[in-house]
Design an enzyme around this catalytic site. Structure first.
Site, PDB file in Angstrom:
ATOM      1  N   SER A 145      45.035  64.830  39.269  1.00 29.28           N
ATOM      2  CA  SER A 145      44.459  63.599  38.818  1.00 29.28           C
ATOM      3  C   SER A 145      43.742  63.580  37.485  1.00 29.28           C
ATOM      4  CB  SER A 145      43.139  63.335  39.829  1.00 29.28           C
ATOM      5  OG  SER A 145      42.500  62.079  39.607  1.00 29.28           O
ATOM      6  N   TYR A 158      35.723  65.839  44.696  1.00 27.35           N
ATOM      7  CA  TYR A 158      37.230  65.661  44.347  1.00 27.35           C
ATOM      8  C   TYR A 158      37.671  66.015  42.992  1.00 27.35           C
ATOM      9  CZ  TYR A 158      41.621  63.054  43.434  1.00 27.35           C
ATOM     10  OH  TYR A 158      42.872  62.549  43.263  1.00 27.35           O
TER      11      TYR A 158
END
Length: 260
Positions: A145, A158
């Site tokens: 990501s 995350y």
């Protein structure tokens, strides 16, 4: 060279919907000889496997929760038992729960790292062992990501999991380049997946009009879609990727380090 997966067996996590399912679809269209799919939803997973099998690609689905420490070994073992080998691995599945420095707790930290970092590590471990034994090389693609670069405040945990996986991607690439096993990652930007639609419209309360508003704020006038990431994933899994390894590609329309 065209990005083809002719004759290759690919294991894909998170393949019951969204990005993982799209990668599985493209892998099948690109000539994969066999697909080993996994996800938590057995009903959806079996439906995807049946659809791809009817399209002419041998497909096996095994329902698994990557929070289970035994899941990675079971998945690779099942792939080897069904197909006799593993040529590629796409680590797609991940939890995207939100938590900042102020509201994260130990349970959330553990849960996210178990699924987003520990599971991909051990999937890579077992896949690499099988690839080395066969001595035919292989390719691994980890879906990361853009948040791995830093991450927004509410995605602190995350982001940390994706940062950890980014380092592991390069570590594996360096450790196993002489085994001709390529390991690369994609730092995915904002993508219009089914899960993101629910997150934005319902969980975060932005309503059904959030897509139009978001796309109007973006340079290319649209969000990424699963097909964008699937195209790059299949390219990296295929021989068209050449000897490239240890690459972390930012698949995004913002350039890191530049003031927007």
């Amino acid at each position: 060279m065209e990005a083809r997966l002719d004759g290759k067996v690919i294991l894909i996590t998170g393949a019951t919907q969204g990005l993982g399912e799209t990668i599985a679809d493209l892998a099948a269209k690109s000539g994969a000889a066999g697909l080993m799919l996994t996800g938590r939803d057995a009903t959806r997973g079996n439906a995807v496997a049946e659809r791809l099998s009817q399209a002419g690609v041998e497909t096996e689905f095994l329902a698994a929760d990557l929070a289970d420490a035994d899941a990675p070994e079971k998945l690779v073992s099942t792939c080897l038992a069904r197909f006799g080998r593993i040529d590629g691995l796409a680590n797609v599945a991940a939890l995207t729960d939100r938590a900042s420095f102020l509201d994260a707790d130990i349970d959330m930290w553990t849960r996210l790292f178990d699924v987003n970092a520990r599971a991909p590590f051990f999937l890579m471990q077992h896949a690499i062992k099988a690839m080395r034994e066969r001595k035919q090389g292989g390719s691994i693609v980890n879906i990361l990501s853009m948040n791995a670069h830093c991450g927004t405040p509410e995605l602190a945990v995350y982001s940390a999991t994706k940062g950890a996986l980014a380092t592991l991607t390069r570590n594996a690439a360096n450790a196993h380049r002489w085994d001709r096993i390529r390991v690369n990652g994609i730092n995915v930007g904002w993508t219009l997946t089914p899960a993101e639609k629910v997150m934005q419209a319902e969980t975060l309360g932005h309503g059904e009009g959030w897509v139009k508003e978001a796309e109007e704020s973006l340079p290319f006038g649209r969000l990424l879609v699963p097909e964008d990431i699937a195209n790059l994933t299949v390219f990296m899994l295929s021989d068209a990727g050449g000897p490239m390894t240890g690459a972390l590609v930012d698949q995004e329309q913002w350039v890191v380090g530049v003031n927007k």
